[in-house]
Every structure is written in C-alpha cells, then in structure tokens.
Scaffold this active site. Structure first.
Site, PDB file in Angstrom:
ATOM      1  N   ALA A  11      88.874 -16.918 130.905  1.00 24.11           N
ATOM      2  CA  ALA A  11      89.820 -17.160 129.803  1.00 24.11           C
ATOM      3  C   ALA A  11      91.170 -16.491 130.085  1.00 24.11           C
ATOM      4  O   ALA A  11      92.230 -17.099 129.903  1.00 24.11           O
ATOM      5  CB  ALA A  11      89.226 -16.631 128.496  1.00 24.11           C
ATOM      6  N   ARG A  36      80.940 -20.082 142.600  1.00 24.45           N
ATOM      7  CA  ARG A  36      80.633 -21.147 141.646  1.00 24.45           C
ATOM      8  C   ARG A  36      81.869 -22.011 141.338  1.00 24.45           C
ATOM      9  O   ARG A  36      81.774 -23.198 141.092  1.00 24.45           O
ATOM     10  CB  ARG A  36      80.123 -20.500 140.353  1.00 24.45           C
ATOM     11  CG  ARG A  36      79.194 -21.315 139.538  1.00 24.45           C
ATOM     12  CD  ARG A  36      78.441 -20.465 138.498  1.00 24.45           C
ATOM     13  NE  ARG A  36      78.918 -19.092 138.370  1.00 24.45           N
ATOM     14  CZ  ARG A  36      79.670 -18.657 137.356  1.00 24.45           C
ATOM     15  NH1 ARG A  36      80.035 -19.439 136.399  1.00 24.45           N
ATOM     16  NH2 ARG A  36      80.051 -17.387 137.305  1.00 24.45           N
ATOM     17  N   CYS A 125      93.353  -5.144 124.711  1.00 21.66           N
ATOM     18  CA  CYS A 125      94.082  -6.057 123.811  1.00 21.66           C
ATOM     19  C   CYS A 125      94.336  -5.472 122.424  1.00 21.66           C
ATOM     20  O   CYS A 125      95.444  -5.579 121.885  1.00 21.66           O
ATOM     21  CB  CYS A 125      93.332  -7.378 123.692  1.00 21.66           C
ATOM     22  SG  CYS A 125      91.553  -7.195 123.598  1.00 21.66           S
ATOM     23  N   HIS A 234      93.345 -11.275 117.482  1.00 13.76           N
ATOM     24  CA  HIS A 234      92.807 -10.067 116.860  1.00 13.76           C
ATOM     25  C   HIS A 234      93.673  -9.711 115.647  1.00 13.76           C
ATOM     26  O   HIS A 234      94.903  -9.886 115.673  1.00 13.76           O
ATOM     27  CB  HIS A 234      92.889  -8.885 117.833  1.00 13.76           C
ATOM     28  CG  HIS A 234      91.873  -8.903 118.939  1.00 13.76           C
ATOM     29  ND1 HIS A 234      90.902  -9.854 119.077  1.00 13.76           N
ATOM     30  CD2 HIS A 234      91.690  -8.016 119.967  1.00 13.76           C
ATOM     31  CE1 HIS A 234      90.158  -9.570 120.150  1.00 13.76           C
ATOM     32  NE2 HIS A 234      90.619  -8.466 120.702  1.00 13.76           N
TER      33      HIS A 234
HETATM   34  C1  11C Z   1      87.204  -7.392 123.200  1.00 16.81           C
HETATM   35  N1  11C Z   1      89.029  -5.870 123.618  1.00 16.81           N
HETATM   36  O1  11C Z   1      87.842  -7.903 122.269  1.00 16.81           O
HETATM   37  C2  11C Z   1      87.877  -6.487 124.196  1.00 16.81           C
HETATM   38  C3  11C Z   1      88.175  -7.294 125.435  1.00 16.81           C
HETATM   39  O2  11C Z   1      89.205  -3.242 127.586  1.00 16.81           O
HETATM   40  O3  11C Z   1      90.159  -5.010 128.309  1.00 16.81           O
HETATM   41  C4  11C Z   1      88.952  -6.545 126.463  1.00 16.81           C
HETATM   42  C5  11C Z   1      88.275  -5.303 126.958  1.00 16.81           C
HETATM   43  C6  11C Z   1      89.270  -4.454 127.667  1.00 16.81           C
HETATM   44  O4  11C Z   1      86.013  -7.584 123.381  1.00 16.81           O
END
Ligand code: 11C
Length: 327
Positions: A11, A36, A125, A234
């Site tokens: 993604a 893959r 994020c 988020h």
């Molecule tokens: C989530 N924040 O939403 C995490 C994804 O430390 O880069 C990214 C995890 C990170 O699951």
C-alpha cells in the site's frame, strides 16, 4: 538519477510511486519486491517499469531508495543499499530511534536531513499527523504533555487490512487476515503488542518519536491507539498541556497558518475534520479547538485532527524528504 522503491507493490510502495508521478519527479525508477510480485508492470511518467525481485545486487545502479517494507526485511536489505552508498528514506520503524539516523517531518525539522549518514527515517503515521497538527501550537505555547486517543484506519495494516474491511463490510463472517478480531462494524483497542505496563508498541511511538523530531527530551505523551473501520485516514483526539497559557482564538489563527494544516473549526455549523474529507490528499485537517476545562490553570487545549495515513502519514512524507535530499 536512479531511485528504487523497495516494497513497491504494498500500500505504501504503490502510494510512493503515485506521489513521485504526481510531483513529476525526474528519475529512472526501479521497483523492487518479493519473488511473488516479480514481473508485474507499472507505469511511470509514460514508461512501463517491470517489478524486479529484491536481492543483494538490486542496489548496484541505484542512487536513492524509498523503503516500504516491514522491519525484518528492511534490516536485511539495508546493508545491501549501504554497501552501494545508496541514500535511503525508510518508512519502517527499524532505525527511527537510532541516534545516527535523522527522523524527519519536512514541515518541522528539515534541517535534520543534512545530518544523515545515508539513512533518514520516516516517522510513524499517527506521529506525523499529530505533530503536523500541533507544530505551530508547540512553537507558540511549548507543549509539555500530550494525551491522545487515536482512531486509526485499516490501511495502517497494509493491503491485508484494507481487504479485511472490504470483505467483512459485505460478509462479517469472513475471517480477518490482518487483525485479531473482526474489524467491520467493530473497533479494536490494540495496535502492536503490549508490554508489561499495558502499553502497546504503537502507543510508545508518539512520545519516543515526538521527542526526537521536536528535540524535546522532556515531552510526555500518553496515547491510546485504536483501530477503526475506516479505510485510509487516521483521526486523533489530542489534549495538550503547555508551558504558556493558551488562547482559543489565537490557537485557531496559529493552526490556520501552520504549514501542512487546514483549519476546519466552526462546529456550530458542522465544520470539523473528518477522515473521509482527508482521504487521498496530503494535508492535515484540524478543528474542535477548545480549552480543556478540567485544567484550571488555562494551559491546556483540545484539538481533533485527521490525515491520510498512506499519503502524509507515510508515502508523501518520504517523497518530501527525498525532494529535499536531491536539492
Ligand atoms: C498502523 N501506524 O496504523 C501503524 C502503521 O510504525 O510505521 C505504521 C507503523 C509504523 O497500524
């Protein structure tokens, strides 16, 4: 200039490709992934690029790399890149707290990019979205403490998380691939494993990474991270306790001028940030700004913010770092 995307079919890797294309980034691209995905074809600036299998010779002709793989795999390929003096912007959490590795949000600490020794880390994020929302307020009022509840999209768990929500929205009995429980019509108050204090790995990141990005070792953060059935933005409800007394009107003006933010704050008229509105764009929306009436000193403020997890929370931030690097 040759740029590799490592983990190009995930993604975040796919979003990195799209961000480079949107920004008309002038480079030859190399797309690296597992066996893959070998042979899959993607288009970049009008040319077909065939995905190659990642191996120790992948970096022989590469100048810069964007990393979008899980920690274990990142630790495996990083020495191959370093052997070839490739400068890497890495989205995993494997090296974020290494003192020799700058951890950068370009709107906040671009000057740290110059301190790199061939590797720059992209923050988590939820951390990026919160710190972009709060950066102007931190400059004006000096944030001492953050209390945050997150509402994190399934995209944070990659393509499998997105598929789980798609599938279970139609048929809740389809088992989850990415989560411990059904995510459609539910929420899960766990992201990452828990330690003996009952704090999850994800919940530590905002304090540990926030301290490094803001160069403030005294920053205190208490986070509760929750996975919600939202595709890719988020949301975060954040209380900040500051050294200075806060003023709501001034705080709104500050947020409106903060780089990377859009003020959406007229709640009586139904204007506030929502994750659907921040989906598939690069800015963080901030609103619901109000005094924390439980803090009688007047030093605390509450905000609500949303940002696209795959874009500003990951790929866009990495590409912005790359742009500054190549300049
Ligand atoms: C989530 N924040 O939403 C995490 C994804 O430390 O880069 C990214 C995890 C990170 O699951």
């Amino acid at each position: 200039m040759k740029i590799a995307i490592v983990g190009a079919t995930g993604a975040v890797g796919q979003q990195m490709l799209q961000c480079l294309e949107e920004r008309n980034f002038d480079c030859d691209l190399k797309l690296l992934a597992s066996a893959r995905s070998k042979g899959k074809v993607f288009s970049y600036r009008g040319k077909d690029v065939v995905v190659e299998e990642l191996n120790e010779h992948s970096f022989d002709d590469v100048d810069y790399a964007l990393g979008a793989t899980e920690n274990d795999l990142t630790k495996k390929w990083m020495p191959w890149a370093q052997k070839n003096n490739v400068i890497v912007v890495d989205n995993s959490s494997a090296f974020r707290l290494d003192p020799d590795v700058p951890l950068v949000i370009p709107e906040i600490n671009p000057e740290d990019i110059a301190k790199n020794h061939g590797l720059i880390a992209n923050p988590n994020c939820a951390t990026i979205i919160a710190l972009v929302a709060l950066n102007g307020l931190n400059k004006r009022y000096k944030i001492k403490r953050i209390i945050c509840s997150t509402y994190q999209a399934v995209s944070g768990a990659g393509v499998k998380g997105i598929k789980d929500l798609e599938n279970q929205s139609k048929d809740p009995s389809i088992p989850s691939q990415a989560f411990q429980y059904q995510i459609a019509y539910n929420l899960i108050p766990q992201i990452g494993s828990f330690d003996d204090l009952g704090i999850s790995k994800e919940e530590w990141k905002m304090q540990n990474e926030g301290r490094k990005i803001w160069h403030n070792d005294d920053l205190l953060v208490n986070c509760t991270c929750v996975r919600v059935p939202i595709y890719r933005s988020h949301s975060e409800s954040i209380t900040i306790e500051c050294e200075e007394e806060v003023d709501v009107k001034e705080a709104q003006e500050i947020v409106a001028k903060t780089e990377g933010c859009v003020l959406k704050d007229d709640p009586k008229n139904g204007i506030y940030p929502m994750p659907l509105d921040t989906t598939n764009q690069d800015l963080v929306y901030v609103g619901r700004i109000r005094k924390d009436i439980s803090d009688l000193t007047g030093h605390s403020l509450i905000v609500f913010c949303c940002g696209d997890q795959i874009r500003k929370g990951a790929a866009t931030n990495a590409v912005q770092i790359l742009e500054k690097l190549v300049k």
